[in-house]
Structure formats: structure tokens, C-alpha cells
Design an enzyme around this catalytic site. Structure first.
Site, PDB file in Angstrom:
ATOM      1  N   GLU A 186      47.840 -33.912   4.002  1.00 33.32           N
ATOM      2  CA  GLU A 186      48.278 -35.033   5.158  1.00 33.32           C
ATOM      3  C   GLU A 186      47.613 -36.418   5.001  1.00 33.32           C
ATOM      4  OE1 GLU A 186      50.855 -32.604   6.260  1.00 33.32           O
ATOM      5  OE2 GLU A 186      50.693 -34.385   7.426  1.00 33.32           O
ATOM      6  N   PRO A 228      51.951 -43.559   3.465  1.00 37.42           N
ATOM      7  CA  PRO A 228      53.201 -43.526   4.128  1.00 37.42           C
ATOM      8  C   PRO A 228      53.153 -44.942   5.180  1.00 37.42           C
ATOM      9  CG  PRO A 228      52.960 -41.375   4.084  1.00 37.42           C
ATOM     10  CD  PRO A 228      51.669 -41.859   3.447  1.00 37.42           C
ATOM     11  N   ARG A 231      53.411 -54.539 -16.025  1.00 38.71           N
ATOM     12  CA  ARG A 231      54.354 -55.324 -16.771  1.00 38.71           C
ATOM     13  C   ARG A 231      54.341 -57.074 -16.567  1.00 38.71           C
ATOM     14  NH1 ARG A 231      59.045 -56.566 -14.456  1.00 38.71           N
ATOM     15  NH2 ARG A 231      60.455 -56.279 -16.457  1.00 38.71           N
ATOM     16  N   ASP A 248      63.223 -61.221 -13.306  1.00 37.87           N
ATOM     17  CA  ASP A 248      63.313 -59.952 -12.571  1.00 37.87           C
ATOM     18  C   ASP A 248      64.020 -60.320 -11.481  1.00 37.87           C
ATOM     19  OD1 ASP A 248      62.422 -58.524 -14.741  1.00 37.87           O
ATOM     20  OD2 ASP A 248      60.629 -57.852 -13.805  1.00 37.87           O
TER      21      ASP A 248
HETATM   22  N1  LIG Z   1      52.692 -45.194  -0.906  1.00 39.41           N
HETATM   23  C1  LIG Z   1      53.255 -43.976  -0.500  1.00 39.41           C
HETATM   24  C2  LIG Z   1      54.013 -43.093  -0.011  1.00 39.41           C
HETATM   25  C3  LIG Z   1      53.668 -42.066   0.525  1.00 39.41           C
HETATM   26  C4  LIG Z   1      52.298 -41.068   0.347  1.00 39.41           C
HETATM   27  C5  LIG Z   1      51.468 -41.643  -0.248  1.00 39.41           C
HETATM   28  C6  LIG Z   1      50.129 -40.918  -0.206  1.00 39.41           C
HETATM   29  C7  LIG Z   1      49.950 -39.896   0.146  1.00 39.41           C
HETATM   30  C8  LIG Z   1      49.058 -38.728   0.310  1.00 39.41           C
HETATM   31  C9  LIG Z   1      49.654 -37.595   1.007  1.00 39.41           C
HETATM   32  N2  LIG Z   1      50.834 -37.831   1.126  1.00 39.41           N
HETATM   33  C10 LIG Z   1      51.628 -37.001   1.867  1.00 39.41           C
HETATM   34  C11 LIG Z   1      51.822 -37.164   3.330  1.00 39.41           C
HETATM   35  C12 LIG Z   1      52.881 -36.502   4.201  1.00 39.41           C
HETATM   36  C13 LIG Z   1      52.946 -36.861   5.531  1.00 39.41           C
HETATM   37  C14 LIG Z   1      51.917 -37.555   6.060  1.00 39.41           C
HETATM   38  C15 LIG Z   1      51.250 -38.334   5.421  1.00 39.41           C
HETATM   39  N3  LIG Z   1      50.842 -38.392   3.996  1.00 39.41           N
HETATM   40  C16 LIG Z   1      51.388 -39.242   0.790  1.00 39.41           C
HETATM   41  C17 LIG Z   1      52.321 -39.776   0.906  1.00 39.41           C
HETATM   42  N4  LIG Z   1      54.646 -41.271   1.008  1.00 39.41           N
HETATM   43  N5  LIG Z   1      55.972 -42.262   1.087  1.00 39.41           N
HETATM   44  C18 LIG Z   1      55.280 -43.410   0.507  1.00 39.41           C
HETATM   45  N6  LIG Z   1      56.129 -44.377   0.627  1.00 39.41           N
END
Ligand SMILES: N#Cc1c(-c2ccc3ccn(Cc4ccccn4)c3c2)n[nH]c1N
Length: 246
Positions: free
Chosen positions: A115, A88, A157, A172
Site C-alpha cells: 500500500e 498514485p 532519451r 516528440d
Molecule cells: N507512479 C505511480 C503509480 C502507482 C504506484 C506507484 C507506487 C506504488 C507503491 C505501491 N503501489 C500500490 C498501491 C496500491 C494502492 C494504493 C497505493 N499504492 C504503488 C502504485 N500506481 N499508479 C500510478 N500512476
């Protein structure tokens, strides 16, 4: 291109056996290999997570299995692997980013859960290969698998031979050069009349110039309605290039 995906949910990637990507794998354009992170655990419970140092909610993925997995997955191929870490907190994943990644010989995706992955894993990997933390959007998923599917499909793609008509990748939305990063306008196919709705007559006219002008107008309308900020960026780029010419 070779793509390695390390995950505790290999079955999440069954969709990569289907459709365009499945055909590209059969044709040898794409070499996708799945790896279960638990293969690099050595305890009875195949443990991959533990409580976070400093306290706080949830669990963190342990560094040891990741270190062994990345060592093993990157040991057998000379092509420089680039580690992609969905998170995230990563840099926003865009079509431009996808184009850059599509020119790499090899991508390795580390799909975190809980997490996230112990931060030392990325730091250790960065000593041996390029590491990119990316995010597919401003919302929180439960793990990196869905993001990896998005990135793999977007990148794949763009590879020569994956799309039947390479032109469609060029046109696109967000593809640079094709209508300058505008959103794609409406598309139509047969029948010409459906539930009292007619296809716009210009599209049946055979006048390619008129069709191109109509499509650009519709792309501008769609962009102004759904993503006005993109038009502001486009105007700024246009002004900058005009200033450079003056
Ligand atoms: N790309 C992307 C992502 C992700 C993502 C990616 C990898 C993981 C590995 C664990 N978590 C849960 C999590 C929850 C709370 C805090 C940290 N992590 C992920 C979430 N969330 N939203 C995006 N755009």
C-alpha cells in the site's frame, strides 16, 4: 547522469540493459545502479513490510530499511541527489517534468510496493534532499517499478547523445516548442505503396514547406480527435501571449 533505483525486485529493471538506455550506459552517458532494499534488512526473513497503523487492508513498507538504504545510496556521491517517489497520489508526470529531471545530475528512485512506503521516509529524506512524489497516470499499479521504468526512459532519451538524432526528441508529442505540444501526426517509411495503401503524396514531393504544413495539419487533426483539451490549453496560451504583446 547517475540514477539509483531501490527496489525489492531488481530483476524488474533488466530492460534498462537493452536498446538506447543500455547503449547510453555502455557509453558512460548514464550510470544506472540497482539496489535491493532487502540488503538493508537485518531479520531472518528480510522483512520490509508490516500492518498499517489505524488498521485497513494490505501492508505498508517499513521505514527502517528505507532509511538505511537512502542513507547508504546517497552517502557516496557529492552530487545532490533528488529523490523520486512514484505513487498514485503524486503530481502528474509530464514531458515538461521529464525535461526538468533530465537536467539533474542525480536521481534516486524509491520503488514502493504493497500500500506504499511509511510516510516518514519521505519526510526524513526531505530534510537532506529534494523529494518529488509523482504519478504516471490515473490508474493503480501494484508498485513503483513500472512507473520508474517509464520515468527513467522518458528522462534518459532527453540526455545529449542518447538518441541518434537529437532532433527526434525535439519533435516528440508534448515537447514544448515543437508544434506547440500537439500530438505527433502519422509517420511513414518505404515502401511508397503497401497493401494498396499509398504514402501521402506530399511526403514524396520534396517540398519541405508543404510537408511541414501537412504535418502541422495532421498534428492538429490528431490532437483534436484524441486530446481536444490540449487544443483548448493551446488556444488559451496563444490568447495570453497575444494579450501580453498588446
Ligand atoms: N507512479 C505511480 C503509480 C502507482 C504506484 C506507484 C507506487 C506504488 C507503491 C505501491 N503501489 C500500490 C498501491 C496500491 C494502492 C494504493 C497505493 N499504492 C504503488 C502504485 N500506481 N499508479 C500510478 N500512476
Amino acid at each position: 547522469m547517475r540514477i539509483d533505483i531501490i527496489t525489492i525486485f531488481p530483476d524488474y529493471f533488466v530492460p534498462l540493459e537493452l536498446s538506447l538506455i543500455g547503449k547510453a550506459r555502455e557509453a558512460g552517458i548514464l550510470d544506472v545502479r540497482l539496489h535491493d532494499l532487502r540488503s538493508w534488512t537485518h531479520d531472518r526473513h528480510n522483512t520490509v513490510d508490516d500492518t498499517p497503523y489505524g488498521g485497513g487492508p494490505g501492508m505498508v513498507m517499513k521505514p527502517e530499511p528505507w532509511g538505511e538504504a537512502l542513507d547508504a545510496v546517497t552517502a557516496d556521491d557529492p552530487a545532490p541527489a533528488r529523490l523520486i517517489l512514484p505513487t498514485p497520489s503524486g503530481t502528474p508526470f509530464t514531458q515538461e517534468h521529464a525535461k526538468r529531471l533530465s537536467q539533474q545530475p542525480r536521481l534516486v528512485f524509491a520503488c514502493g510496493r504493497y500500500e506504499g512506503i511509511d510516510a516518514r521516509v519521505a519526510a526524513d529524506a526531505a530534510e537532506r534532499m529534494p523529494v518529488e512524489e509523482l504519478s504516471i497516470g490515473d490508474y493503480v499499479l501494484a508498485g513503483g517499478e513500472a512507473a520508474t521504468l517509464v520515468v527513467v526512459e522518458t528522462v534518459s532519451r532527453l540526455l545529449p547523445g542518447v538518441l541518434g538524432n537529437a532532433e527526434s526528441a525535439v519533435q516528440d508529442s508534448f515537447a514544448s516548442g515543437a508544434m506547440e505540444n500537439l500530438l505527433e501526426g502519422p509517420v511513414y517509411t518505404k515502401p511508397a505503396r503497401w497493401r494498396d495503401q499509398e504514402v501521402p503524396p506530399v511526403l514524396l514531393s520534396g517540398d519541405h514547406g508543404a510537408v511541414d504544413r501537412w504535418r502541422r495539419h495532421e498534428a492538429l487533426r490528431k490532437t483534436a480527435r484524441n486530446r481536444p483539451e490540449l487544443l483548448r490549453e493551446l488556444a488559451a496560451q496563444r490568447l495570453e501571449s497575444m494579450d501580453r504583446r498588446d
